[in-house]
Scaffold this motif. Structure first.
Motif, PDB file in Angstrom:
ATOM      1  N   SER A 186       0.812  -1.207   0.000  1.00 31.51           N
ATOM      2  CA  SER A 186       0.000   0.000   0.000  1.00 31.51           C
ATOM      3  C   SER A 186       0.851   1.266   0.000  1.00 31.51           C
ATOM      4  O   SER A 186       0.535   2.255  -0.671  1.00 31.51           O
ATOM      5  CB  SER A 186      -0.930   0.000   1.208  1.00 31.51           C
ATOM      6  N   LEU A 219      -8.828   4.645   0.053  1.00 24.47           N
ATOM      7  CA  LEU A 219      -8.987   4.030  -1.274  1.00 24.47           C
ATOM      8  C   LEU A 219      -9.969   4.843  -2.120  1.00 24.47           C
ATOM      9  O   LEU A 219      -9.704   5.127  -3.301  1.00 24.47           O
ATOM     10  CB  LEU A 219      -9.461   2.583  -1.116  1.00 24.47           C
ATOM     11  N   ALA A 248      -9.267   6.882  -5.649  1.00 27.27           N
ATOM     12  CA  ALA A 248     -10.055   6.604  -6.852  1.00 27.27           C
ATOM     13  C   ALA A 248     -10.722   7.875  -7.385  1.00 27.27           C
ATOM     14  O   ALA A 248     -10.813   8.073  -8.602  1.00 27.27           O
ATOM     15  CB  ALA A 248     -11.111   5.541  -6.535  1.00 27.27           C
ATOM     16  N   TRP A 268      -4.404   5.641  -9.932  1.00 28.32           N
ATOM     17  CA  TRP A 268      -5.122   4.363 -10.030  1.00 28.32           C
ATOM     18  C   TRP A 268      -4.351   3.250  -9.324  1.00 28.32           C
ATOM     19  O   TRP A 268      -4.941   2.405  -8.638  1.00 28.32           O
ATOM     20  CB  TRP A 268      -5.361   3.988 -11.489  1.00 28.32           C
ATOM     21  N   PHE A 269      -3.035   3.244  -9.497  1.00 27.74           N
ATOM     22  CA  PHE A 269      -2.227   2.221  -8.821  1.00 27.74           C
ATOM     23  C   PHE A 269      -2.381   2.345  -7.307  1.00 27.74           C
ATOM     24  O   PHE A 269      -2.510   1.345  -6.599  1.00 27.74           O
ATOM     25  CB  PHE A 269      -0.750   2.356  -9.203  1.00 27.74           C
ATOM     26  N   VAL A 328      -5.713   0.846  -6.061  1.00 36.26           N
ATOM     27  CA  VAL A 328      -5.699  -0.620  -6.037  1.00 36.26           C
ATOM     28  C   VAL A 328      -4.811  -1.143  -4.902  1.00 36.26           C
ATOM     29  O   VAL A 328      -5.118  -2.157  -4.260  1.00 36.26           O
ATOM     30  CB  VAL A 328      -5.224  -1.161  -7.397  1.00 36.26           C
ATOM     31  N   SER A 329      -3.706  -0.436  -4.620  1.00 34.83           N
ATOM     32  CA  SER A 329      -2.758  -0.917  -3.609  1.00 34.83           C
ATOM     33  C   SER A 329      -3.361  -0.959  -2.213  1.00 34.83           C
ATOM     34  O   SER A 329      -2.903  -1.727  -1.354  1.00 34.83           O
ATOM     35  CB  SER A 329      -1.501  -0.038  -3.606  1.00 34.83           C
ATOM     36  N   LEU A 345      -6.008  -2.272  -1.383  1.00 32.39           N
ATOM     37  CA  LEU A 345      -6.628  -3.578  -1.169  1.00 32.39           C
ATOM     38  C   LEU A 345      -5.706  -4.513  -0.392  1.00 32.39           C
ATOM     39  O   LEU A 345      -6.173  -5.368   0.372  1.00 32.39           O
ATOM     40  CB  LEU A 345      -7.008  -4.203  -2.515  1.00 32.39           C
TER      41      LEU A 345
END
Length: 416
Positions: free
Chosen positions: A23, A87, A91, A174-175, A178-179, A181
């Motif tokens: 993350s 997150l 986004a 965007w990366f 997702v990280s 998660l």
């Protein structure tokens, strides 16, 4: 070698450490891309300072309250909430950039929103460490936590520089989204034995003031926190001006910007590795003096460098020194603090470390706008060197005091 990684014996810490490592790579990618995006949109050093101001302002306003919350609630669930909200913030930033509708005010607003989540996340995260590793391994847990943070600080900016140059800033956002998660998944798998709720009874204001009075009454805590607030406010604000150095002074572009941040991260990672050793009270004290000294001297040279290799070398020295200083401060605070006050003391640590950044970022941005980035960075260097001089003289006093009273407990910091 196994001794250096002893905190990883604990299953919960292994899960947390691995999840946050992934993350944090995304977090550093977003940090680099966000600064670059703002400089492209506005071409203003002051706006970079304003971005830092708004991102850290909630920490200044909310961290003491957040410390009370951290002492009262299930820390794992609190972190699940803050990471999930972060997150969504990443986004949202990625979406407005990808849709080509991004405006400076949007970047500022989303930075402010992230700051609100972060104000609760930081003290909770620090207080959660001891629940995962126990007091015997807390110093190693802090060091390994710092190693994860700074490994990401090496990898994330370097990758971000390449992505910004090749695919644009949206890819970094965007990366990062997702990280998150990875850390959410790891937190969901952690199992902590229930603990008695802290800070029960009375209002929030009462518990905030109780924590402040406790920290002020314990001389080691008071001196460590005041020194951190003095040095971090302006001394740590070099990061907000890195886009100016990369784009306007050294003319290295996004790739050079990423390399600069990675150089700081590489030095920070080296410091984190040093901190995995078993360190006694005087080792930690000397780290305060050495860390402030080398980072101050490195920052002074960095300010006036016009060579990328020299700039990167000085960035390494700054990262090494600052993380030695900050991690040693964190360790001494954790070892000295009673468990029932841990969340509130760590919120004071967050306040002094990060909550002082809004004013510092605005001052640095304004000085850079009016007199140039080298002058602003030189001011930061002077603050760090002033802190080093203070520690130098305090340690001489403490050496004489301990010679007269040789039976003081080991690992009880006395910086006052």
């Amino acid at each position: 070698m196994a001794f250096r990684f002893r905190a990883l014996r604990h299953r919960n810490f292994r899960l947390f450490w691995s999840g946050q490592l992934v993350s944090l790579v995304g977090t550093w990618m977003q940090s680099v891309a966000q600064g670059w995006l703002m400089h492209e949109l506005t071409d203003s050093a002051f706006m970079l300072g304003l971005l830092g101001f708004l991102q850290f302002l909630p920490v200044l306003l909310l961290s003491l309250w957040a410390g009370v919350v951290a002492d009262r609630v299930d820390k794992r669930r609190m972190l699940l909430l803050t990471q999930s909200l972060a997150l969504l913030q990443a986004a949202a930033l990625a979406t407005v950039v990808s849709a080509h509708v991004v405006q400076p005010w949007m970047v500022l607003a989303l930075a402010l929103v992230f700051g609100v989540f972060n104000a609760f996340d930081l003290p909770t995260r620090q207080a959660f460490l001891i629940e995962m590793v126990g007091k015997d391994d807390i110093s190693n847990g802090i060091a390994l936590n710092s190693a994860a943070f700074n490994t990401a600080r090496v990898i994330g900016p370097a990758v971000a520089g390449l992505l910004v140059a090749g695919m644009g800033v949206a890819a970094c956002f965007w990366f990062n989204a997702v990280s998150y998660l990875a850390v959410i998944w790891s937190l969901a798998r952690i199992r902590i034995a229930p603990r008695a709720a802290g800070a029960a009874g009375g209002g929030t204001r009462t518990h905030v003031m109780e924590g402040v009075r406790y920290a002020w009454s314990v001389r080691p805590l008071r001196n460590l926190l005041l020194l951190l607030g003095f040095t971090a406010g302006i001394g740590f604000q070099y990061m907000v001006l890195l886009p100016v150095y990369a784009r306007d002074i050294l003319h290295t572009g996004a790739e050079g910007y990423g390399l600069m941040v990675s150089a700081f991260g590489l030095g920070s990672l080296a410091a984190a590795v040093v901190m995995t050793r078993r360190l006694d009270r005087w080792d930690l004290r000397r780290n305060l003096r050495f860390g402030l000294s080398i980072s101050g001297l490195g920052m002074a040279a960095f300010a006036w460098s016009r060579s990328l290799p020299l700039t990167l070398a000085m960035g390494f020295c700054i990262g090494l020194g600052l993380i030695l200083y900050v991690t040693s401060t964190n360790t001494l605070l954790q070892l000295t603090t009673e468990d029932r006050f841990r969340g509130r003391v760590m919120s004071l640590y967050t306040l002094m470390f990060i909550g002082t950044a809004p004013a510092g970022a605005l001052i640095s941005g304004w000085v850079a706008q009016v007199m140039g980035a080298p002058i602003a960075t030189s001011l930061s260097a002077l603050v760090l060197l002033g802190g080093a001089i203070y520690v130098f003289f305090r340690l001489r006093v403490l050496a004489a005091r301990e010679a007269a009273r040789p039976t003081e407990p080991v690992l009880t910091e006395k910086l006052g």
